[in-house]
Design a protein around this motif. Sequence first.
Motif, PDB file in Angstrom:
ATOM      1  N   SER A 121       0.852  -1.173   0.000  1.00 25.74           N
ATOM      2  CA  SER A 121       0.000   0.000   0.000  1.00 25.74           C
ATOM      3  C   SER A 121       0.898   1.235   0.000  1.00 25.74           C
ATOM      4  CB  SER A 121      -0.870  -0.048   1.261  1.00 25.74           C
ATOM      5  OG  SER A 121      -1.921   0.854   1.159  1.00 25.74           O
ATOM      6  N   ALA A 122       0.343   2.373  -0.353  1.00 21.87           N
ATOM      7  CA  ALA A 122       1.198   3.560  -0.452  1.00 21.87           C
ATOM      8  C   ALA A 122       0.439   4.836  -0.139  1.00 21.87           C
ATOM      9  CB  ALA A 122       1.781   3.655  -1.864  1.00 21.87           C
ATOM     10  N   VAL A 123       1.185   5.810   0.314  1.00 23.24           N
ATOM     11  CA  VAL A 123       0.633   7.155   0.502  1.00 23.24           C
ATOM     12  C   VAL A 123       1.567   8.123  -0.210  1.00 23.24           C
ATOM     13  CG1 VAL A 123      -0.192   8.871   2.141  1.00 23.24           C
ATOM     14  CG2 VAL A 123       0.014   6.487   2.858  1.00 23.24           C
ATOM     15  N   PHE A 124       0.998   8.907  -1.112  1.00 25.24           N
ATOM     16  CA  PHE A 124       1.795   9.913  -1.807  1.00 25.24           C
ATOM     17  C   PHE A 124       1.387  11.295  -1.316  1.00 25.24           C
ATOM     18  CE2 PHE A 124       2.202   6.236  -4.564  1.00 25.24           C
ATOM     19  CZ  PHE A 124       3.560   6.256  -4.839  1.00 25.24           C
ATOM     20  N   GLN A 125       2.066  12.291  -1.882  1.00 26.93           N
ATOM     21  CA  GLN A 125       1.888  13.638  -1.358  1.00 26.93           C
ATOM     22  C   GLN A 125       0.643  14.339  -1.883  1.00 26.93           C
ATOM     23  OE1 GLN A 125       5.503  15.815  -1.860  1.00 26.93           O
ATOM     24  NE2 GLN A 125       4.945  17.295  -0.296  1.00 26.93           N
ATOM     25  N   ASP A 126       0.059  13.827  -2.938  1.00 26.63           N
ATOM     26  CA  ASP A 126      -1.096  14.513  -3.529  1.00 26.63           C
ATOM     27  C   ASP A 126      -2.369  13.700  -3.300  1.00 26.63           C
ATOM     28  OD1 ASP A 126       0.036  12.513  -5.060  1.00 26.63           O
ATOM     29  OD2 ASP A 126      -0.539  13.390  -6.975  1.00 26.63           O
ATOM     30  N   PRO A 127      -2.898  13.766  -2.072  1.00 24.36           N
ATOM     31  CA  PRO A 127      -3.994  12.874  -1.688  1.00 24.36           C
ATOM     32  C   PRO A 127      -5.228  13.007  -2.566  1.00 24.36           C
ATOM     33  CG  PRO A 127      -3.712  14.614  -0.050  1.00 24.36           C
ATOM     34  CD  PRO A 127      -2.547  14.694  -0.982  1.00 24.36           C
ATOM     35  N   ALA A 128      -5.500  14.225  -3.050  1.00 23.68           N
ATOM     36  CA  ALA A 128      -6.751  14.426  -3.785  1.00 23.68           C
ATOM     37  C   ALA A 128      -6.847  13.498  -4.991  1.00 23.68           C
ATOM     38  CB  ALA A 128      -6.862  15.879  -4.220  1.00 23.68           C
ATOM     39  N   SER A 129      -5.680  13.196  -5.604  1.00 22.35           N
ATOM     40  CA  SER A 129      -5.757  12.394  -6.815  1.00 22.35           C
ATOM     41  C   SER A 129      -5.966  10.903  -6.531  1.00 22.35           C
ATOM     42  CB  SER A 129      -4.500  12.610  -7.667  1.00 22.35           C
ATOM     43  OG  SER A 129      -3.359  12.404  -6.894  1.00 22.35           O
ATOM     44  N   TYR A 130      -5.955  10.522  -5.276  1.00 25.60           N
ATOM     45  CA  TYR A 130      -6.157   9.104  -4.947  1.00 25.60           C
ATOM     46  C   TYR A 130      -7.533   8.829  -4.341  1.00 25.60           C
ATOM     47  CZ  TYR A 130      -1.299   8.719  -6.030  1.00 25.60           C
ATOM     48  OH  TYR A 130      -0.107   8.765  -6.691  1.00 25.60           O
ATOM     49  N   LEU A 131      -8.315   9.878  -4.139  1.00 24.62           N
ATOM     50  CA  LEU A 131      -9.649   9.682  -3.583  1.00 24.62           C
ATOM     51  C   LEU A 131     -10.676  10.139  -4.610  1.00 24.62           C
ATOM     52  CD1 LEU A 131      -8.850  11.077  -0.026  1.00 24.62           C
ATOM     53  CD2 LEU A 131      -9.473   8.708  -0.520  1.00 24.62           C
ATOM     54  N   ASN A 132     -11.821   9.481  -4.611  1.00 28.59           N
ATOM     55  CA  ASN A 132     -12.873   9.832  -5.557  1.00 28.59           C
ATOM     56  C   ASN A 132     -13.632  11.057  -5.041  1.00 28.59           C
ATOM     57  OD1 ASN A 132     -15.216   9.969  -7.069  1.00 28.59           O
ATOM     58  ND2 ASN A 132     -15.249   7.749  -7.404  1.00 28.59           N
ATOM     59  N   PRO A 133     -13.627  12.171  -5.816  1.00 31.23           N
ATOM     60  CA  PRO A 133     -14.262  13.395  -5.291  1.00 31.23           C
ATOM     61  C   PRO A 133     -15.779  13.303  -5.187  1.00 31.23           C
ATOM     62  CG  PRO A 133     -13.513  13.718  -7.560  1.00 31.23           C
ATOM     63  CD  PRO A 133     -13.013  12.362  -7.130  1.00 31.23           C
ATOM     64  N   SER A 134     -16.379  12.321  -5.855  1.00 29.85           N
ATOM     65  CA  SER A 134     -17.844  12.277  -5.842  1.00 29.85           C
ATOM     66  C   SER A 134     -18.404  11.290  -4.812  1.00 29.85           C
ATOM     67  CB  SER A 134     -18.354  11.920  -7.247  1.00 29.85           C
ATOM     68  OG  SER A 134     -17.814  10.666  -7.621  1.00 29.85           O
ATOM     69  N   ILE A 135     -17.521  10.684  -4.034  1.00 26.09           N
ATOM     70  CA  ILE A 135     -17.979   9.757  -2.984  1.00 26.09           C
ATOM     71  C   ILE A 135     -17.454  10.261  -1.645  1.00 26.09           C
ATOM     72  CG2 ILE A 135     -17.947   7.352  -2.160  1.00 26.09           C
ATOM     73  CD1 ILE A 135     -17.372   6.470  -5.015  1.00 26.09           C
ATOM     74  N   ARG A 136     -18.314  10.213  -0.625  1.00 30.63           N
ATOM     75  CA  ARG A 136     -17.873  10.653   0.710  1.00 30.63           C
ATOM     76  C   ARG A 136     -16.664   9.815   1.124  1.00 30.63           C
ATOM     77  NH1 ARG A 136     -22.477  13.519   2.787  1.00 30.63           N
ATOM     78  NH2 ARG A 136     -24.277  13.009   1.506  1.00 30.63           N
ATOM     79  N   VAL A 137     -15.748  10.435   1.916  1.00 26.09           N
ATOM     80  CA  VAL A 137     -14.469   9.745   2.156  1.00 26.09           C
ATOM     81  C   VAL A 137     -14.617   8.493   3.033  1.00 26.09           C
ATOM     82  CG1 VAL A 137     -13.043  11.793   1.736  1.00 26.09           C
ATOM     83  CG2 VAL A 137     -13.727  11.253   4.074  1.00 26.09           C
ATOM     84  N   GLY A 138     -15.493   8.554   4.045  1.00 25.54           N
ATOM     85  CA  GLY A 138     -15.640   7.395   4.940  1.00 25.54           C
ATOM     86  C   GLY A 138     -16.052   6.137   4.186  1.00 25.54           C
ATOM     87  N   PRO A 139     -17.126   6.235   3.398  1.00 27.33           N
ATOM     88  CA  PRO A 139     -17.544   5.053   2.638  1.00 27.33           C
ATOM     89  C   PRO A 139     -16.461   4.528   1.697  1.00 27.33           C
ATOM     90  CG  PRO A 139     -19.322   6.638   2.749  1.00 27.33           C
ATOM     91  CD  PRO A 139     -18.126   7.315   3.342  1.00 27.33           C
ATOM     92  N   GLN A 178     -17.918  13.537   4.807  1.00 24.66           N
ATOM     93  CA  GLN A 178     -17.527  14.647   3.940  1.00 24.66           C
ATOM     94  C   GLN A 178     -16.924  14.186   2.601  1.00 24.66           C
ATOM     95  OE1 GLN A 178     -15.291  16.859   7.002  1.00 24.66           O
ATOM     96  NE2 GLN A 178     -16.734  18.547   6.663  1.00 24.66           N
ATOM     97  N   TYR A 179     -16.937  15.139   1.676  1.00 22.92           N
ATOM     98  CA  TYR A 179     -16.318  14.912   0.372  1.00 22.92           C
ATOM     99  C   TYR A 179     -14.922  15.526   0.394  1.00 22.92           C
ATOM    100  CZ  TYR A 179     -20.985  13.698  -1.272  1.00 22.92           C
ATOM    101  OH  TYR A 179     -22.190  13.081  -1.439  1.00 22.92           O
ATOM    102  N   THR A 180     -14.080  15.107  -0.537  1.00 27.14           N
ATOM    103  CA  THR A 180     -12.688  15.583  -0.514  1.00 27.14           C
ATOM    104  C   THR A 180     -12.592  17.119  -0.534  1.00 27.14           C
ATOM    105  OG1 THR A 180     -12.604  15.270  -2.904  1.00 27.14           O
ATOM    106  CG2 THR A 180     -11.649  13.527  -1.561  1.00 27.14           C
ATOM    107  N   HIS A 181     -13.491  17.786  -1.302  1.00 25.23           N
ATOM    108  CA  HIS A 181     -13.383  19.250  -1.410  1.00 25.23           C
ATOM    109  C   HIS A 181     -13.721  19.958  -0.095  1.00 25.23           C
ATOM    110  CE1 HIS A 181     -17.752  18.893  -2.270  1.00 25.23           C
ATOM    111  NE2 HIS A 181     -17.793  20.045  -1.632  1.00 25.23           N
ATOM    112  N   GLU A 182     -14.298  19.213   0.843  1.00 21.26           N
ATOM    113  CA  GLU A 182     -14.661  19.839   2.128  1.00 21.26           C
ATOM    114  C   GLU A 182     -13.530  19.706   3.156  1.00 21.26           C
ATOM    115  OE1 GLU A 182     -19.256  19.267   2.877  1.00 21.26           O
ATOM    116  OE2 GLU A 182     -18.381  17.388   2.153  1.00 21.26           O
ATOM    117  N   LEU A 183     -12.452  19.032   2.776  1.00 22.42           N
ATOM    118  CA  LEU A 183     -11.367  18.779   3.737  1.00 22.42           C
ATOM    119  C   LEU A 183     -10.116  19.571   3.372  1.00 22.42           C
ATOM    120  CD1 LEU A 183     -11.736  14.897   3.919  1.00 22.42           C
ATOM    121  CD2 LEU A 183     -12.618  16.563   5.544  1.00 22.42           C
TER     122      LEU A 183
END
Length: 301
Positions: A121-139, A178-183
Amino acid sequence: MTTLSPQTAPGHLRSTGRDNEPPAAPAAPTSPPVLSVRDVRVSDHVTGREIVHGVSFELTPGRTVGIVGESGSGKTLTCRAALGILPAHFEITGGSVEIAGTDIAGLTPGQWTALRATTISAVFQDPASYLNPSIRVGPQIAEVLRVKKGLKRREARHRALELLRAVHLRDPELVYRQYTHELSGGMLQRVLIAAAICADPRILIADEATTALDVTVQAEILDLLADLRVRAGLALLIVSHDLAVVAQLCDEVLVMRQGEVVEQGPTRTVLRRPRHEYTRLLIAEHEQYGLDKFLVPQEAS
Ligand SMILES: Nc1ncnc2c1ncn2[C@@H]1O[C@H](COP(=O)(O)OP(=O)(O)OP(=O)(O)O)[C@@H](O)[C@H]1O
Ligand SMILES: [Mg+2]
């Protein structure tokens, strides 16, 4: 460039006065490697230029390898090569990568899917590009838990909330919805770290994963990773510009410049007795902070 000073270094990174005690019990050196990178070369097949000129290291359970070096030296490409996610026009043109004994060269997309999250698994510096902006982050985290760990909906939600708490998000229930744009960037980074560790991977690649976080949160996240390393035998590959972090967490360090590993060895040896001029320069930049304070005891070598 942000740098940790002894005053701002993570809690577990500060000198404890117990300088002869290792911070973690490293796994027995005989443990088989979970990640073997051997003389890996990465080239841009559009220009035909080789960018990474042969990188080798091994990760065994509970061990941490660090990569340091100037911007553009090939640290991220090395991580991406090990993860099978090189940018479109880059390819591995030499050497080999084995994950848990399997050469990645022959892996099918399905086999990669099986390995990701649970093995590597990995974590990079640009988190937004690894999460789906149209789905809440918890789910999104709960979904990984359902698919990879076979958890039921309720259990997955519960575990996802626990993980959001573990990465020190103040209101996990709210963040879950929340959605990514809210964080904020720092909150997103922590969500990504929670997602990266949710399926209990054996290997975690953290490429400047805590750089965007303020020093207190950075300290808490590094504590969490150090704890996983000891309790769960997590093998860590850390890319950081911060020698204080590397000095404290890493058993071995690779110093890269212009796609080459110019120096490599036990962290303490490299930082105490650097052989390459470039390593000396890097250390000189950090010297004002007294790197000695951070150095873990020398391993038998
Ligand atoms: N997606 C890409 N497209 C084009 N060139 C790239 C891409 N990714 C990396 N490169 C090039 O490959 C070289 C190595 O990049 P890499 O991202 O591995 O550097 P790095 O050591 O991680 O640097 P930094 O410390 O700035 O993150 C650089 O010259 C960079 O310009
Ligand atoms: Mg990088």
